[in-house]
Design a protein around this motif. Structure first.
Motif, PDB file in Angstrom:
ATOM      1  N   SER A  20      25.237 -63.786  37.843  1.00 49.81           N
ATOM      2  CA  SER A  20      23.936 -63.115  37.768  1.00 49.81           C
ATOM      3  C   SER A  20      23.731 -62.181  38.956  1.00 49.81           C
ATOM      4  N   VAL A  21      24.062 -62.664  40.152  1.00 51.51           N
ATOM      5  CA  VAL A  21      23.915 -61.829  41.345  1.00 51.51           C
ATOM      6  C   VAL A  21      24.805 -60.592  41.225  1.00 51.51           C
ATOM      7  N   ASP A  22      26.040 -60.798  40.806  1.00 47.24           N
ATOM      8  CA  ASP A  22      26.964 -59.678  40.632  1.00 47.24           C
ATOM      9  C   ASP A  22      26.416 -58.671  39.622  1.00 47.24           C
ATOM     10  N   PHE A  23      25.912 -59.163  38.501  1.00 47.76           N
ATOM     11  CA  PHE A  23      25.333 -58.322  37.450  1.00 47.76           C
ATOM     12  C   PHE A  23      24.180 -57.476  38.008  1.00 47.76           C
ATOM     13  N   LEU A  24      23.304 -58.105  38.778  1.00 48.59           N
ATOM     14  CA  LEU A  24      22.127 -57.408  39.315  1.00 48.59           C
ATOM     15  C   LEU A  24      22.520 -56.411  40.407  1.00 48.59           C
ATOM     16  N   LEU A  25      23.454 -56.792  41.273  1.00 46.03           N
ATOM     17  CA  LEU A  25      23.883 -55.875  42.337  1.00 46.03           C
ATOM     18  C   LEU A  25      24.499 -54.614  41.753  1.00 46.03           C
ATOM     19  N   ARG A  26      25.259 -54.765  40.674  1.00 49.84           N
ATOM     20  CA  ARG A  26      25.880 -53.591  40.058  1.00 49.84           C
ATOM     21  C   ARG A  26      24.856 -52.651  39.438  1.00 49.84           C
ATOM     22  N   ARG A  27      23.643 -53.117  39.297  1.00 53.57           N
ATOM     23  CA  ARG A  27      22.569 -52.274  38.768  1.00 53.57           C
ATOM     24  C   ARG A  27      21.593 -51.841  39.846  1.00 53.57           C
ATOM     25  N   GLY A  28      21.959 -52.062  41.101  1.00 48.30           N
ATOM     26  CA  GLY A  28      21.167 -51.574  42.222  1.00 48.30           C
ATOM     27  C   GLY A  28      19.929 -52.385  42.523  1.00 48.30           C
ATOM     28  N   ALA A  29      19.865 -53.625  42.040  1.00 47.73           N
ATOM     29  CA  ALA A  29      18.676 -54.441  42.253  1.00 47.73           C
ATOM     30  C   ALA A  29      18.666 -55.062  43.649  1.00 47.73           C
ATOM     31  N   VAL A  30      17.464 -55.388  44.125  1.00 46.09           N
ATOM     32  CA  VAL A  30      17.300 -56.180  45.343  1.00 46.09           C
ATOM     33  C   VAL A  30      17.376 -57.646  44.916  1.00 46.09           C
ATOM     34  N   VAL A  73      15.762 -65.830  38.353  1.00 42.03           N
ATOM     35  CA  VAL A  73      16.903 -66.042  37.454  1.00 42.03           C
ATOM     36  C   VAL A  73      17.436 -67.438  37.744  1.00 42.03           C
ATOM     37  N   LEU A  74      17.277 -68.318  36.771  1.00 38.83           N
ATOM     38  CA  LEU A  74      17.540 -69.734  36.974  1.00 38.83           C
ATOM     39  C   LEU A  74      18.889 -70.122  36.377  1.00 38.83           C
ATOM     40  N   GLU A 100      20.058 -65.669  29.269  1.00 40.97           N
ATOM     41  CA  GLU A 100      19.032 -64.731  28.802  1.00 40.97           C
ATOM     42  C   GLU A 100      19.286 -63.339  29.370  1.00 40.97           C
ATOM     43  N   LEU A 101      19.608 -63.279  30.652  1.00 42.24           N
ATOM     44  CA  LEU A 101      19.900 -61.998  31.290  1.00 42.24           C
ATOM     45  C   LEU A 101      21.077 -61.315  30.593  1.00 42.24           C
ATOM     46  N   GLY A 102      22.100 -62.094  30.282  1.00 42.03           N
ATOM     47  CA  GLY A 102      23.253 -61.527  29.597  1.00 42.03           C
ATOM     48  C   GLY A 102      22.928 -61.059  28.190  1.00 42.03           C
ATOM     49  N   CYS A 103      22.188 -61.873  27.436  1.00 42.01           N
ATOM     50  CA  CYS A 103      21.859 -61.512  26.049  1.00 42.01           C
ATOM     51  C   CYS A 103      20.983 -60.261  25.974  1.00 42.01           C
ATOM     52  N   LEU A 104      20.122 -60.060  26.970  1.00 44.20           N
ATOM     53  CA  LEU A 104      19.252 -58.883  26.973  1.00 44.20           C
ATOM     54  C   LEU A 104      20.050 -57.577  27.008  1.00 44.20           C
ATOM     55  N   PHE A 105      21.239 -57.611  27.632  1.00 45.54           N
ATOM     56  CA  PHE A 105      22.006 -56.382  27.832  1.00 45.54           C
ATOM     57  C   PHE A 105      23.343 -56.395  27.090  1.00 45.54           C
ATOM     58  N   LEU A 106      23.545 -57.382  26.220  1.00 50.39           N
ATOM     59  CA  LEU A 106      24.798 -57.494  25.489  1.00 50.39           C
ATOM     60  C   LEU A 106      24.842 -56.495  24.334  1.00 50.39           C
ATOM     61  N   THR A 148      26.932 -62.881  31.534  1.00 52.88           N
ATOM     62  CA  THR A 148      26.708 -61.706  32.381  1.00 52.88           C
ATOM     63  C   THR A 148      28.011 -61.152  32.953  1.00 52.88           C
ATOM     64  N   ALA A 149      29.032 -62.010  33.048  1.00 55.39           N
ATOM     65  CA  ALA A 149      30.319 -61.551  33.594  1.00 55.39           C
ATOM     66  C   ALA A 149      31.063 -60.657  32.614  1.00 55.39           C
ATOM     67  N   LYS A 150      30.678 -60.684  31.328  1.00 54.69           N
ATOM     68  CA  LYS A 150      31.403 -59.919  30.313  1.00 54.69           C
ATOM     69  C   LYS A 150      30.560 -58.812  29.683  1.00 54.69           C
TER      70      LYS A 150
END
Length: 460
Positions: A20-30, A73-74, A100-106, A148-150
């Motif tokens: 999740s952290v990796d996914f968010l960092l790649r999108r420029g999130a804090v 993100v739990l 949920e985070l992954g499904c939103l952007f899958l 989120t890794a895929k």
């Protein structure tokens, strides 16, 4: 969600949290990171992610993070009634899970599989059939690879086959699979979900967003699962080892889909009635996706077993050692025992999940189990159930390694030692994988000791 001006707190830094952290960092999130477990693996993960811009929470920084962060993100290892999500909920802030985070952007089509037992095997079967059909498929989710890794690798023409646990379903609201499979429902995780009604409700969440263009594949032989058909809006197909249903079924020793014979059950590489049911779920799913029957049959005939699920690992002095560390509840352990072809010494124990073990020891009386070695945090609860059910062939000890060695000394030539603990591993291990790996290491050590002593043959 907008990554540019919202701050995220990721709680739980195991595989899903790190993804999740990796996914968010790649999108420029804090991104802020938190875990109340301070083992070496977690610390190494957090250091690596901090070097890429994530912010570890300082000691005592939870209250400030709750105020500052917009979205929690739990990770599935943290329950929804933990103080952290409770604090976010009180402030009216959003709580989502890694899945949920992954499904939103899958972008890929999603096949989702849930249930108490058989999830991993069914996901693996579906994935292998789809790959054999020439499709780009990825087994992910609770099977060990976070969604989120895929997300960024899978495109619109690909398929994600996701194992979804009840822990993930606590925070999963937007999931809308093309095919949703429910394998079965048995008592499990009641220490977290409190009662069966809550557990059944969570499993049903997988289906609630589905509409006319999707399919639910349900186990007709499980009354609780079959009842889900009454409330879904999508078409339903069933699988059954008892009845000829609309979908996939076992009939006169063969596996069928909608009156078409797919293969003989004896041709399955994975044996046992439970694997016939898993194969029927996979057949139904893959046929709904348009895979040719010949491809389905060939893939299921070649498939290797899932690691740590009724996996023979060694034969020492005429005793066969079998790793079923994935058997973390009573029904899974009873299923493993049904697969045993010889008398069996059973290793039971671990962290209690709120299950009643009376059913287990009642089942042991009519099984091939000749002895049970009880270990771990819940060993006295197991012993109480054994006494209540009149099962006296037990040995009690505390540690895992000692339990394995006692089982090895107890087993006679021609018998099996089966690790199928009917319990979680979290009293001593990070997960069932580590427990299974440790079992294999101990057994390998026993094998080395026998070779060193020059013992090679079974002596009656």
């Amino acid at each position: 969600m907008y990554f540019g001006n919202q701050k995220f707190l990721v709680a739980g830094m195991s595989k899903s949290g790190a993804a999740s952290v990796d996914f968010l960092l790649r999108r420029g999130a804090v991104v802020y990171m938190y875990d109340d477990v301070a083992d070496a693996a977690v610390q190494n993960t957090m250091r690596e992610l901090a070097s890429r811009g994530a912010n570890p929470l300082p000691q005592g920084g939870i209250a400030a993070a709750v105020e500052e962060c917009d979205i929690l993100v739990l990770s599935p290892g943290i329950p929804i009634d933990h103080e952290l999500p409770v604090a976010f909920r009180k402030r009216g802030k959003r709580i989502i899970g890694e899945a949920e985070l992954g499904c939103l952007f899958l972008r890929a089509a999603l096949i989702a599989v849930t249930g108490t037992n058989g999830k991993t095997t069914t996901v693996t079967m579906i994935d292998e059939v789809l790959r054999a059909a020439g499709l780009t498929s990825c087994a992910c989710g609770n099977i060990g690879l976070p969604i989120t890794a895929k997300v960024d690798e899978l495109g619109y023409g690909d398929i994600a086959v996701a194992e979804i646990s009840s822990f993930q379903l606590e925070t999963l609201s937007s999931i809308r699979p093309h095919v949703a499979v429910v394998t079965n429902i048995a008592e499990d995780h009641l220490n977290r979900h409190y009662n069966m009604d809550n557990y059944i409700f969570l499993k049903s969440k997988l289906l609630r967003n589905m509409r006319e263009s999707e399919f639910a594949v349900l186990n007709y032989d499980d009354e609780r699962v079959r009842a889900f058909a009454q409330s879904v809006r999508c078409p339903v197909r069933y699988f059954s080892v008892r009845e000829r249903v609309k979908g996939a079924y076992l009939y006169e020793g063969a596996l069928y889909f909608e009156n078409e014979k797919i293969m003989d059950a004896s041709a399955l590489s994975l044996k046992g009635m439970h694997n016939a049911a898993n194969a029927l779920a996979a057949i139904c799913t893959c046929k709904l996706l348009g895979v040719e029957s010949k491809v389905v049959a060939e893939a299921l005939a070649k498939m290797r077993g899932v690691r740590h699920r009724i996996e023979p690992i060694a034969e020492i002095g005429g005793v066969t050692y079998i790793d079923d560390s994935k058997g973390t509840n009573v029904d899974a352990t009873l299923t493993a025992l049904e697969c045993m072809q010889a008398e069996t010494v059973l290793l039971l124990g671990g962290k209690d999940k709120g299950e009643d073990f009376d059913k287990l020891f009642a089942g042991l009386r009519d099984s091939r189990a000749v002895h049970a070695v009880l270990y771990g945090e819940n060993r006295f609860k197991l012993l109480a159930s054994a006494v209540k059910q009149g099962y006296s062939q037990v040995t009690l000890c505390a540690g895992f390694e000692l339990a394995v060695k006692i089982a090895a000394m107890t087993a006679k030539c021609g018998q099996c030692v089966l690790l199928s603990p009917a319990s979680s591993s979290f009293d001593m291990f990070s997960g069932y994988e580590e427990r299974g790996d440790r079992f294999c290491e101990i057994v390998a050590g026993l094998q080395g000791e026998r070779k060193g002593a020059g013992e090679e043959f079974c002596v009656e």
